[in-house]
Design a protein around this motif. Sequence first.
Motif, PDB file in Angstrom:
ATOM      1  N   ASP A   1       0.836  -1.209   0.000  1.00 44.44           N
ATOM      2  CA  ASP A   1       0.000   0.000   0.000  1.00 44.44           C
ATOM      3  C   ASP A   1       0.869   1.258   0.000  1.00 44.44           C
TER       4      ASP A   1
ATOM      5  N   GLU B   1       2.332   1.709  -3.382  1.00 42.63           N
ATOM      6  CA  GLU B   1       1.328   2.190  -4.329  1.00 42.63           C
ATOM      7  C   GLU B   1       1.038   3.667  -4.088  1.00 42.63           C
ATOM      8  N   ARG B   2       0.938   4.002  -2.760  1.00 42.97           N
ATOM      9  CA  ARG B   2       0.703   5.421  -2.455  1.00 42.97           C
ATOM     10  C   ARG B   2       1.879   6.290  -2.949  1.00 42.97           C
TER      11      ARG B   2
ATOM     12  N   LEU C   1       1.629   6.484  -6.634  1.00 41.81           N
ATOM     13  CA  LEU C   1       0.540   7.379  -7.017  1.00 41.81           C
ATOM     14  C   LEU C   1       0.935   8.840  -6.805  1.00 41.81           C
ATOM     15  N   HIS C   2       1.587   9.075  -5.647  1.00 39.86           N
ATOM     16  CA  HIS C   2       2.028  10.449  -5.357  1.00 39.86           C
ATOM     17  C   HIS C   2       3.067  10.919  -6.394  1.00 39.86           C
TER      18      HIS C   2
ATOM     19  N   ARG D   1       3.430   9.811  -9.465  1.00 38.04           N
ATOM     20  CA  ARG D   1       2.771  10.049 -10.764  1.00 38.04           C
ATOM     21  C   ARG D   1       2.037  11.377 -10.761  1.00 38.04           C
ATOM     22  N   HIS D   2       1.413  11.655  -9.606  1.00 37.91           N
ATOM     23  CA  HIS D   2       0.685  12.919  -9.492  1.00 37.91           C
ATOM     24  C   HIS D   2       1.642  14.115  -9.624  1.00 37.91           C
TER      25      HIS D   2
END
Length: 446
Positions: A373, A376-377, A380-381, A383-384
Amino acid sequence: MLAAKNQNIYTVSRLNAEVRLLLENEMGIVWLIGEISNFSAPVSGHWYLSLKDARAQVKCAMFKGNNRFVTFKPKNGQQVLVKARLSLYEPRGDYQLIIESMQAEGDGRLQQEFEQLKQKLAAEGLFAQSNKKTLPEHPQCVGIITSKTGAALFDILDVLKRRDPTLPVIIYPTMVQGEDAAIRIAQAIGRANERRECDVLIVGRGGGSLEDLWCFNHEIVARTIAASQIPIVSAVGHEIDVTIADFVADVRAPTPSAAAELVSQDSSYKRTGLTNYRTRLNHAIRYYLAAQRQKSQTLQHALEKQHPTYRLERQIQQMDELSIRLQQAMQHYLSRHAQMLERTAYRLKLNSPEKQLQQQHYLLTKYEQRGIDAIERKLLHSRHQLALAAETLEAVSPLSTLKRGYSVTQNQAGHIIRSRNEVQPGEVITTRLADGSIRATVLPSD
């Protein structure tokens, strides 16, 4: 006592001294014609003589500093013309002439005329250096005023042919001896000035006696030379011959051949000069082209650095570098956590009770899920953040601005127009859009 009281009473010495000063100061220089008598030349080198005519005579002395210039040997009974100053020989109380120059009577008369004309023209300024014209450095044509059959002409032509065969020569033939020679010479100088065919004149003849050269001592020749608009080189006789023409001319050459040397340049010197000029010109052209090439490259480089495409490429490169660094960070993070998992699994294997195994399996699964997790976070961060950076980069790109419907308008000089006050009616402007540009003419506002 009487002499002391009356200053008007002279001694003989005082009288002779004052008479000598009176004669020398009041009479000055005199010209005298007479017959030589009682001539003597002692070992001292001085000459002593008397000059007489039918009714009188005068004693004379000529010191060796002056008599060495006399061109003949004086003898009793000879008629001479002398230039002398009046003086007094105080020891004997004899008045006498101190002779400065002496000529035979015939030559003397001519010499006297020569001196009189020389003084007259000098007083008028005809000999002044300020009136002299400069000879051309590279004459285009040489004029020669002399006898067409004289040796002087052939001497001049021989020198010119040897030194500069390409130099044009114009001959103005004239008499250079006789009663009409002076007028003919003056006419030839005038004719050359009227035609303006040459830019320097040689006027002269070969050597001869004083009578032979006398035409160059005439006033008409002197004034014509002085009035000439073309520079004149006087080349009369030999080096020891001096005429009035020599004093008036712009340059005096000792001989006709020397005059030709003065007005011409050695052809080899011209070739050397031409070669030097060609070499210097080639060097100058190469230097100029190299400088212009360097300047062009500098301007081209500066233009490229300011071009929007160059700036966009630089920003894209920075984005690629950030992306690579992000990928490397992710790989490092995953690799480190994988190693941690391996170490944990090894410890579990070493402590394998069932309960602990289950508990540890539970914890492992939990921690694994938490790790996944977190990864992934983190992904995701990241990529953002990457998307935000891309959007920011896209937002500042000039092309993106144009794609959103904006445009850039420039005047004919290429300057961006930011206000309507920067354009005038009738001016041609260029509007750049995302897919091309539009040229338009400004119309006056209603």
